[in-house]
Motif scaffolding. Structure first.
Motif, PDB file in Angstrom:
ATOM      1  N   SER A 131     -22.662 -61.897   3.981  1.00  0.00           N
ATOM      2  CA  SER A 131     -22.932 -60.708   3.178  1.00  0.00           C
ATOM      3  C   SER A 131     -22.108 -60.657   1.884  1.00  0.00           C
ATOM      4  O   SER A 131     -22.305 -59.767   1.056  1.00  0.00           O
ATOM      5  CB  SER A 131     -22.666 -59.446   4.002  1.00  0.00           C
ATOM      6  OG  SER A 131     -21.287 -59.326   4.317  1.00  0.00           O
TER       7      SER A 131
ATOM      8  N   GLU B 172     -10.125 -70.715   5.497  1.00  0.00           N
ATOM      9  CA  GLU B 172     -11.294 -69.841   5.566  1.00  0.00           C
ATOM     10  C   GLU B 172     -12.569 -70.659   5.431  1.00  0.00           C
ATOM     11  O   GLU B 172     -12.673 -71.533   4.598  1.00  0.00           O
ATOM     12  CB  GLU B 172     -11.202 -68.804   4.442  1.00  0.00           C
ATOM     13  CG  GLU B 172     -12.236 -67.710   4.515  1.00  0.00           C
ATOM     14  CD  GLU B 172     -11.996 -66.646   3.444  1.00  0.00           C
ATOM     15  OE1 GLU B 172     -11.520 -65.558   3.775  1.00  0.00           O
ATOM     16  OE2 GLU B 172     -12.271 -66.946   2.259  1.00  0.00           O
TER      17      GLU B 172
ATOM     18  N   ALA C  53      -7.889 -62.275   7.823  1.00  0.00           N
ATOM     19  CA  ALA C  53      -8.950 -62.031   6.843  1.00  0.00           C
ATOM     20  C   ALA C  53      -8.383 -61.343   5.608  1.00  0.00           C
ATOM     21  O   ALA C  53      -7.857 -60.242   5.693  1.00  0.00           O
ATOM     22  CB  ALA C  53     -10.047 -61.184   7.472  1.00  0.00           C
TER      23      ALA C  53
ATOM     24  N   PHE D 120     -12.934 -55.234   2.778  1.00  0.00           N
ATOM     25  CA  PHE D 120     -12.893 -56.185   3.883  1.00  0.00           C
ATOM     26  C   PHE D 120     -14.314 -56.502   4.328  1.00  0.00           C
ATOM     27  O   PHE D 120     -15.112 -55.600   4.576  1.00  0.00           O
ATOM     28  CB  PHE D 120     -12.081 -55.634   5.049  1.00  0.00           C
ATOM     29  CG  PHE D 120     -10.606 -55.578   4.775  1.00  0.00           C
ATOM     30  CD1 PHE D 120      -9.792 -56.673   5.028  1.00  0.00           C
ATOM     31  CD2 PHE D 120     -10.024 -54.435   4.230  1.00  0.00           C
ATOM     32  CE1 PHE D 120      -8.434 -56.640   4.767  1.00  0.00           C
ATOM     33  CE2 PHE D 120      -8.663 -54.385   3.960  1.00  0.00           C
ATOM     34  CZ  PHE D 120      -7.869 -55.486   4.226  1.00  0.00           C
ATOM     35  N   ILE D 121     -14.604 -57.784   4.417  1.00  0.00           N
ATOM     36  CA  ILE D 121     -15.928 -58.240   4.812  1.00  0.00           C
ATOM     37  C   ILE D 121     -15.823 -58.968   6.156  1.00  0.00           C
ATOM     38  O   ILE D 121     -15.023 -59.892   6.309  1.00  0.00           O
ATOM     39  CB  ILE D 121     -16.526 -59.199   3.762  1.00  0.00           C
ATOM     40  CG1 ILE D 121     -16.541 -58.550   2.380  1.00  0.00           C
ATOM     41  CG2 ILE D 121     -17.921 -59.654   4.178  1.00  0.00           C
ATOM     42  CD1 ILE D 121     -17.485 -57.396   2.227  1.00  0.00           C
ATOM     43  N   GLN D 122     -16.615 -58.544   7.114  1.00  0.00           N
ATOM     44  CA  GLN D 122     -16.599 -59.192   8.420  1.00  0.00           C
ATOM     45  C   GLN D 122     -17.593 -60.351   8.497  1.00  0.00           C
ATOM     46  O   GLN D 122     -17.323 -61.368   9.119  1.00  0.00           O
ATOM     47  CB  GLN D 122     -16.929 -58.154   9.512  1.00  0.00           C
ATOM     48  CG  GLN D 122     -15.896 -57.043   9.653  1.00  0.00           C
ATOM     49  CD  GLN D 122     -14.510 -57.552   9.998  1.00  0.00           C
ATOM     50  OE1 GLN D 122     -14.363 -58.502  10.769  1.00  0.00           O
ATOM     51  NE2 GLN D 122     -13.486 -56.952   9.426  1.00  0.00           N
ATOM     52  N   ASP D 123     -18.749 -60.181   7.857  1.00  0.00           N
ATOM     53  CA  ASP D 123     -19.795 -61.193   7.897  1.00  0.00           C
ATOM     54  C   ASP D 123     -19.824 -61.951   6.576  1.00  0.00           C
ATOM     55  O   ASP D 123     -20.197 -61.402   5.541  1.00  0.00           O
ATOM     56  CB  ASP D 123     -21.150 -60.526   8.158  1.00  0.00           C
ATOM     57  CG  ASP D 123     -22.286 -61.532   8.256  1.00  0.00           C
ATOM     58  OD1 ASP D 123     -22.008 -62.749   8.215  1.00  0.00           O
ATOM     59  OD2 ASP D 123     -23.452 -61.108   8.371  1.00  0.00           O
TER      60      ASP D 123
ATOM     61  N   HIS E  59      -8.386 -59.530  18.342  1.00  0.00           N
ATOM     62  CA  HIS E  59      -8.904 -58.673  17.273  1.00  0.00           C
ATOM     63  C   HIS E  59      -7.851 -58.481  16.193  1.00  0.00           C
ATOM     64  O   HIS E  59      -8.137 -58.568  15.008  1.00  0.00           O
ATOM     65  CB  HIS E  59      -9.322 -57.327  17.872  1.00  0.00           C
ATOM     66  CG  HIS E  59      -9.852 -56.370  16.846  1.00  0.00           C
ATOM     67  ND1 HIS E  59     -11.060 -56.559  16.207  1.00  0.00           N
ATOM     68  CD2 HIS E  59      -9.330 -55.239  16.320  1.00  0.00           C
ATOM     69  CE1 HIS E  59     -11.273 -55.587  15.360  1.00  0.00           C
ATOM     70  NE2 HIS E  59     -10.232 -54.760  15.399  1.00  0.00           N
TER      71      HIS E  59
ATOM     72  N   GLU F  51      -7.502 -61.635  14.084  1.00  0.00           N
ATOM     73  CA  GLU F  51      -8.635 -61.777  13.182  1.00  0.00           C
ATOM     74  C   GLU F  51      -8.458 -60.897  11.948  1.00  0.00           C
ATOM     75  O   GLU F  51      -8.684 -61.316  10.828  1.00  0.00           O
ATOM     76  CB  GLU F  51      -9.921 -61.411  13.932  1.00  0.00           C
ATOM     77  CG  GLU F  51     -11.179 -61.624  13.109  1.00  0.00           C
ATOM     78  CD  GLU F  51     -12.418 -61.258  13.883  1.00  0.00           C
ATOM     79  OE1 GLU F  51     -12.733 -60.055  13.938  1.00  0.00           O
ATOM     80  OE2 GLU F  51     -13.053 -62.161  14.436  1.00  0.00           O
ATOM     81  N   GLN F  52      -8.011 -59.665  12.153  1.00  0.00           N
ATOM     82  CA  GLN F  52      -7.807 -58.746  11.038  1.00  0.00           C
ATOM     83  C   GLN F  52      -6.685 -59.246  10.131  1.00  0.00           C
ATOM     84  O   GLN F  52      -6.767 -59.129   8.928  1.00  0.00           O
ATOM     85  CB  GLN F  52      -7.463 -57.338  11.566  1.00  0.00           C
ATOM     86  CG  GLN F  52      -8.617 -56.629  12.249  1.00  0.00           C
ATOM     87  CD  GLN F  52      -9.697 -56.247  11.267  1.00  0.00           C
ATOM     88  OE1 GLN F  52      -9.447 -56.109  10.079  1.00  0.00           O
ATOM     89  NE2 GLN F  52     -10.914 -56.103  11.740  1.00  0.00           N
TER      90      GLN F  52
END
Length: 221
Positions: free
Chosen positions: A51, A220, A32, A45-48, A25, A28-29
């Motif tokens: 979107s 990315e 991004a 911050f966008i996770q998906d 985790h 990942e942070q």
């Protein structure tokens, strides 16, 4: 005895899995990068990824300027490419030489990567003609063909700087477009023309961060 041994083994496995999840985790942070959708440079911050088009509506506008070789350059040069933008003037004796030296560090480290574009816009285009920019590029020993020095209409450059790149942070496009533009910021833009980073061009440490972030954007999906 068997119950005690089983309990100890289970505890170790559970703790290991828990720590592993935490580590994944965290990684990942860390990888991004945020998006910047307004002049305040508030990170989003966008996770998906799906979107992003709905949540991040700001992109760099179309443009057309002359480069140091008197060739018209427009937004096609940055289509599906990562680019870094800054704003300079060749007669600047304060921060601009430092900024150019620092961006050269980034450029030289990525010179063989043709998917990275560098755009240096002149904020005194009435002085910085293509020939002046050409001499400036040569005098600074800049050989990267993907680094363009651009000149043209003052109003168009200033509008692009303030309304698209948010070059003066929270002031952004609220400032009178005729007021002189002077900023130390480097702006990192991804392949979809969305702003992903802002850096102090006078700080060597920020150049290391910029290089790392460019590499992150390249990976990315």
């Amino acid at each position: 005895m068997y119950r005690i041994v089983f309990f100890l083994i289970s505890s170790v496995l559970f703790t290991g899995c828990k720590n592993s999840n935490k580590q994944e985790h965290h990684t990942e942070q860390h990888l991004a990068l945020p998006y910047y959708n307004d002049p305040t440079f508030t990170p989003v911050f966008i996770q998906d990824a799906s979107s992003v088009p709905n949540e991040i509506t700001h992109t760099i506008d179309d443009f057309e300027f002359l480069n140091q070789d008197s060739v018209l350059v427009n937004q096609d040069i940055i289509e599906n490419k990562i680019h870094v933008a800054n704003f300079i003037f060749t007669s600047c004796g304060s921060i601009c030489p430092i900024m150019t030296d620092h961006l050269k560090i980034v450029s030289d480290s990525l010179q063989n990567n043709k998917d990275i574009i560098f755009l240096s816009y002149s904020v005194t285009p009435w002085i910085d003609t293509p020939s002046v920019l050409n001499a400036y590029k040569k005098n600074n020993d800049i050989t990267n063909t993907n680094w363009q020095f651009l000149t043209g209409s003052k109003s168009e450059i200033y509008k692009l700087a303030r309304q698209s790149y948010y070059a003066e942070e929270d002031i952004g496009f609220n400032r009178d477009s005729t007021e002189f533009l002077h900023t130390e910021h480097f702006i990192l833009v991804d392949k979809t023309k969305r702003i992903r980073g802002v850096y102090n061009g006078t700080l060597t440490l920020d150049m290391k961060a910029l290089i790392n972030d460019i590499n992150t954007l390249q990976n990315e999906r």
